[in-house]
Design a protein around this motif. Structure first.
Motif, PDB file in Angstrom:
ATOM      1  N   VAL A   1       0.839  -1.198   0.000  1.00  0.00           N
ATOM      2  CA  VAL A   1       0.000   0.000   0.000  1.00  0.00           C
ATOM      3  C   VAL A   1       0.876   1.252   0.000  1.00  0.00           C
ATOM      4  CG1 VAL A   1      -1.624   1.328   1.421  1.00  0.00           C
ATOM      5  CG2 VAL A   1      -2.010  -1.121   1.019  1.00  0.00           C
ATOM      6  N   ARG A   2       1.900   1.270   0.823  1.00  0.00           N
ATOM      7  CA  ARG A   2       2.784   2.438   0.899  1.00  0.00           C
ATOM      8  C   ARG A   2       3.523   2.706  -0.412  1.00  0.00           C
ATOM      9  NH1 ARG A   2       4.562   0.489   6.379  1.00  0.00           N
ATOM     10  NH2 ARG A   2       3.690   1.944   7.874  1.00  0.00           N
ATOM     11  N   THR A   3       3.911   1.647  -1.124  1.00  0.00           N
ATOM     12  CA  THR A   3       4.766   1.810  -2.303  1.00  0.00           C
ATOM     13  C   THR A   3       4.006   1.784  -3.626  1.00  0.00           C
ATOM     14  OG1 THR A   3       5.223  -0.568  -2.429  1.00  0.00           O
ATOM     15  CG2 THR A   3       6.744   0.788  -1.115  1.00  0.00           C
ATOM     16  N   SER A   4       2.722   1.508  -3.593  1.00  0.00           N
ATOM     17  CA  SER A   4       1.943   1.317  -4.825  1.00  0.00           C
ATOM     18  C   SER A   4       1.580   2.609  -5.529  1.00  0.00           C
ATOM     19  CB  SER A   4       0.665   0.571  -4.493  1.00  0.00           C
ATOM     20  OG  SER A   4      -0.148   1.423  -3.695  1.00  0.00           O
ATOM     21  N   GLY A   5       1.566   3.697  -4.785  1.00  0.00           N
ATOM     22  CA  GLY A   5       1.073   4.948  -5.356  1.00  0.00           C
ATOM     23  C   GLY A   5      -0.424   5.128  -5.162  1.00  0.00           C
ATOM     24  N   TRP A   6      -1.090   4.129  -4.575  1.00  0.00           N
ATOM     25  CA  TRP A   6      -2.521   4.257  -4.291  1.00  0.00           C
ATOM     26  C   TRP A   6      -2.728   5.202  -3.118  1.00  0.00           C
ATOM     27  CZ3 TRP A   6      -2.247  -1.632  -3.510  1.00  0.00           C
ATOM     28  CH2 TRP A   6      -2.245  -2.297  -4.745  1.00  0.00           C
ATOM     29  N   PRO A   7      -3.708   6.067  -3.183  1.00  0.00           N
ATOM     30  CA  PRO A   7      -4.052   6.844  -1.986  1.00  0.00           C
ATOM     31  C   PRO A   7      -4.552   5.893  -0.891  1.00  0.00           C
ATOM     32  CG  PRO A   7      -5.049   7.800  -3.950  1.00  0.00           C
ATOM     33  CD  PRO A   7      -4.480   6.460  -4.346  1.00  0.00           C
ATOM     34  N   TRP A   8      -4.241   6.216   0.350  1.00  0.00           N
ATOM     35  CA  TRP A   8      -4.684   5.381   1.465  1.00  0.00           C
ATOM     36  C   TRP A   8      -4.878   6.240   2.696  1.00  0.00           C
ATOM     37  CZ3 TRP A   8      -1.486   5.362   5.712  1.00  0.00           C
ATOM     38  CH2 TRP A   8      -0.151   5.756   5.498  1.00  0.00           C
ATOM     39  N   GLU A   9      -5.600   5.673   3.666  1.00  0.00           N
ATOM     40  CA  GLU A   9      -5.846   6.349   4.930  1.00  0.00           C
ATOM     41  C   GLU A   9      -5.942   5.287   6.017  1.00  0.00           C
ATOM     42  OE1 GLU A   9      -8.883   9.793   6.255  1.00  0.00           O
ATOM     43  OE2 GLU A   9      -9.846   7.989   5.472  1.00  0.00           O
ATOM     44  N   TYR A  10      -5.180   5.471   7.078  1.00  0.00           N
ATOM     45  CA  TYR A  10      -5.221   4.580   8.240  1.00  0.00           C
ATOM     46  C   TYR A  10      -6.048   5.266   9.316  1.00  0.00           C
ATOM     47  CZ  TYR A  10      -3.667   1.976  12.354  1.00  0.00           C
ATOM     48  OH  TYR A  10      -3.624   1.236  13.510  1.00  0.00           O
ATOM     49  N   LEU A  11      -7.061   4.568   9.819  1.00  0.00           N
ATOM     50  CA  LEU A  11      -7.947   5.124  10.843  1.00  0.00           C
ATOM     51  C   LEU A  11      -7.944   4.229  12.076  1.00  0.00           C
ATOM     52  CD1 LEU A  11     -10.962   5.859   8.499  1.00  0.00           C
ATOM     53  CD2 LEU A  11      -9.417   7.555   9.457  1.00  0.00           C
ATOM     54  N   GLU A  12      -7.793   4.850  13.209  1.00  0.00           N
ATOM     55  CA  GLU A  12      -7.885   4.152  14.490  1.00  0.00           C
ATOM     56  C   GLU A  12      -8.971   4.845  15.286  1.00  0.00           C
ATOM     57  OE1 GLU A  12      -4.966   3.277  18.244  1.00  0.00           O
ATOM     58  OE2 GLU A  12      -4.104   3.155  16.232  1.00  0.00           O
ATOM     59  N   GLY A  13     -10.079   4.119  15.519  1.00  0.00           N
ATOM     60  CA  GLY A  13     -11.210   4.741  16.198  1.00  0.00           C
ATOM     61  C   GLY A  13     -11.781   5.896  15.398  1.00  0.00           C
ATOM     62  N   GLY A  14     -11.681   5.822  14.070  1.00  0.00           N
ATOM     63  CA  GLY A  14     -12.203   6.866  13.197  1.00  0.00           C
ATOM     64  C   GLY A  14     -11.293   8.062  13.016  1.00  0.00           C
ATOM     65  N   ILE A  15     -10.124   8.043  13.648  1.00  0.00           N
ATOM     66  CA  ILE A  15      -9.180   9.165  13.569  1.00  0.00           C
ATOM     67  C   ILE A  15      -8.009   8.773  12.691  1.00  0.00           C
ATOM     68  CG2 ILE A  15      -7.648  10.678  14.893  1.00  0.00           C
ATOM     69  CD1 ILE A  15      -9.601  10.221  17.279  1.00  0.00           C
TER      70      ILE A  15
ATOM     71  N   VAL B   1      -9.656  -0.501  13.966  1.00  0.00           N
ATOM     72  CA  VAL B   1      -8.645  -0.043  13.020  1.00  0.00           C
ATOM     73  C   VAL B   1      -9.083  -0.437  11.614  1.00  0.00           C
ATOM     74  CG1 VAL B   1      -6.293  -0.476  12.226  1.00  0.00           C
ATOM     75  CG2 VAL B   1      -6.735  -0.174  14.649  1.00  0.00           C
ATOM     76  N   VAL B   2      -8.960   0.495  10.669  1.00  0.00           N
ATOM     77  CA  VAL B   2      -9.192   0.194   9.264  1.00  0.00           C
ATOM     78  C   VAL B   2      -8.127   0.878   8.423  1.00  0.00           C
ATOM     79  CG1 VAL B   2     -11.689  -0.181   9.450  1.00  0.00           C
ATOM     80  CG2 VAL B   2     -10.826   2.080   8.900  1.00  0.00           C
ATOM     81  N   LEU B   3      -7.776   0.220   7.350  1.00  0.00           N
ATOM     82  CA  LEU B   3      -6.876   0.787   6.354  1.00  0.00           C
ATOM     83  C   LEU B   3      -7.689   0.900   5.075  1.00  0.00           C
ATOM     84  CD1 LEU B   3      -4.134   1.724   5.278  1.00  0.00           C
ATOM     85  CD2 LEU B   3      -3.561  -0.701   4.913  1.00  0.00           C
ATOM     86  N   ARG B   4      -7.959   2.129   4.665  1.00  0.00           N
ATOM     87  CA  ARG B   4      -8.749   2.389   3.468  1.00  0.00           C
ATOM     88  C   ARG B   4      -7.788   2.660   2.311  1.00  0.00           C
ATOM     89  NH1 ARG B   4     -13.995   5.175   4.774  1.00  0.00           N
ATOM     90  NH2 ARG B   4     -13.351   6.638   3.180  1.00  0.00           N
ATOM     91  N   VAL B   5      -7.990   1.962   1.198  1.00  0.00           N
ATOM     92  CA  VAL B   5      -7.103   2.063   0.041  1.00  0.00           C
ATOM     93  C   VAL B   5      -7.941   2.311  -1.204  1.00  0.00           C
ATOM     94  CG1 VAL B   5      -5.366   0.849  -1.338  1.00  0.00           C
ATOM     95  CG2 VAL B   5      -5.499   0.436   1.130  1.00  0.00           C
ATOM     96  N   TRP B   6      -7.503   3.266  -2.023  1.00  0.00           N
ATOM     97  CA  TRP B   6      -8.180   3.588  -3.270  1.00  0.00           C
ATOM     98  C   TRP B   6      -7.263   3.214  -4.438  1.00  0.00           C
ATOM     99  CZ3 TRP B   6      -8.587   6.518   1.095  1.00  0.00           C
ATOM    100  CH2 TRP B   6      -9.881   6.809   1.549  1.00  0.00           C
ATOM    101  N   PRO B   7      -7.397   1.993  -4.980  1.00  0.00           N
ATOM    102  CA  PRO B   7      -6.553   1.598  -6.106  1.00  0.00           C
ATOM    103  C   PRO B   7      -6.909   2.335  -7.400  1.00  0.00           C
ATOM    104  CG  PRO B   7      -8.095  -0.152  -5.597  1.00  0.00           C
ATOM    105  CD  PRO B   7      -8.256   0.901  -4.536  1.00  0.00           C
ATOM    106  N   ALA B   8      -8.070   2.953  -7.415  1.00  0.00           N
ATOM    107  CA  ALA B   8      -8.508   3.800  -8.520  1.00  0.00           C
ATOM    108  C   ALA B   8      -9.473   4.827  -7.925  1.00  0.00           C
ATOM    109  CB  ALA B   8      -9.206   2.966  -9.589  1.00  0.00           C
TER     110      ALA B   8
END
Length: 161
Positions: A41-55, A75-82
């Motif tokens: 996820v970090r190296t792919s170039g995809w936008p991402w967001e890590y949330l812990e308790g919604g923060i 905890v969620v890791l949201r990833v936008w491959p497109a």
């Protein structure tokens, strides 16, 4: 040539049949596999967001995320491959990498190709099968990435309309 063709798999992309958020998983995983996903996820170039308790916050090492107490914030890791295509990872167990997809965002051949590319990226990184089942159904996978063939394959017969 695409791995899967829309006309052959449209039933497996129907939210009324599969549920809007089918389950995708990699069984037999480990903390190292989760770390490999985080690194992808970090190296792919995809936008991402890590949330812990919604923060939103930094993406910590997988070992740190998976060592959190059971009663800790979600905890969620949201990833936008497109653009407008969201994959939601839920790192709760080191034994299984699991994430949700929204079939409403993956319609037509373009959606099939996006999903196949994402499953293949995860499967290749982990060198493990990546399976999709109907939402909340941990039974028979309908499709998945097969590392032996290096492709996404059907694992169930399409439904007959």
């Amino acid at each position: 040539m695409p791995d899967l063709v829309w006309d052959d798999v449209r039933d497996f992309f129907d939210p009324d049949v599969m549920g809007a958020l089918p389950d995708v998983s990699v069984a037999g995983a480990s903390v190292a596999d989760w770390q490999a996903v985080f690194d992808l996820v970090r190296t792919s170039g995809w936008p991402w967001e890590y949330l812990e308790g919604g923060i939103a916050g930094r993406l910590p090492p997988a070992a740190e995320v998976l060592a959190r107490p059971a009663d800790a914030e979600t905890v969620v890791l949201r990833v936008w491959p497109a653009p407008e295509v969201l994959m939601i990872f839920r790192p709760t167990s080191p034994d299984e990498v699991d994430f949700d997809i929204d079939l409403r965002e993956l319609q037509g051949q373009h959606g099939v190709d996006l999903l196949c590319a994402f499953l293949a990226a995860v499967g290749r990184r982990l060198d493990k099968p990546v399976m999709m089942t109907a939402e909340g159904n941990y039974g028979q996978p309908v499709l998945g990435f097969d590392p032996a063939t290096d492709s996404v394959v059907l694992l169930a017969d399409p439904l007959l309309n």
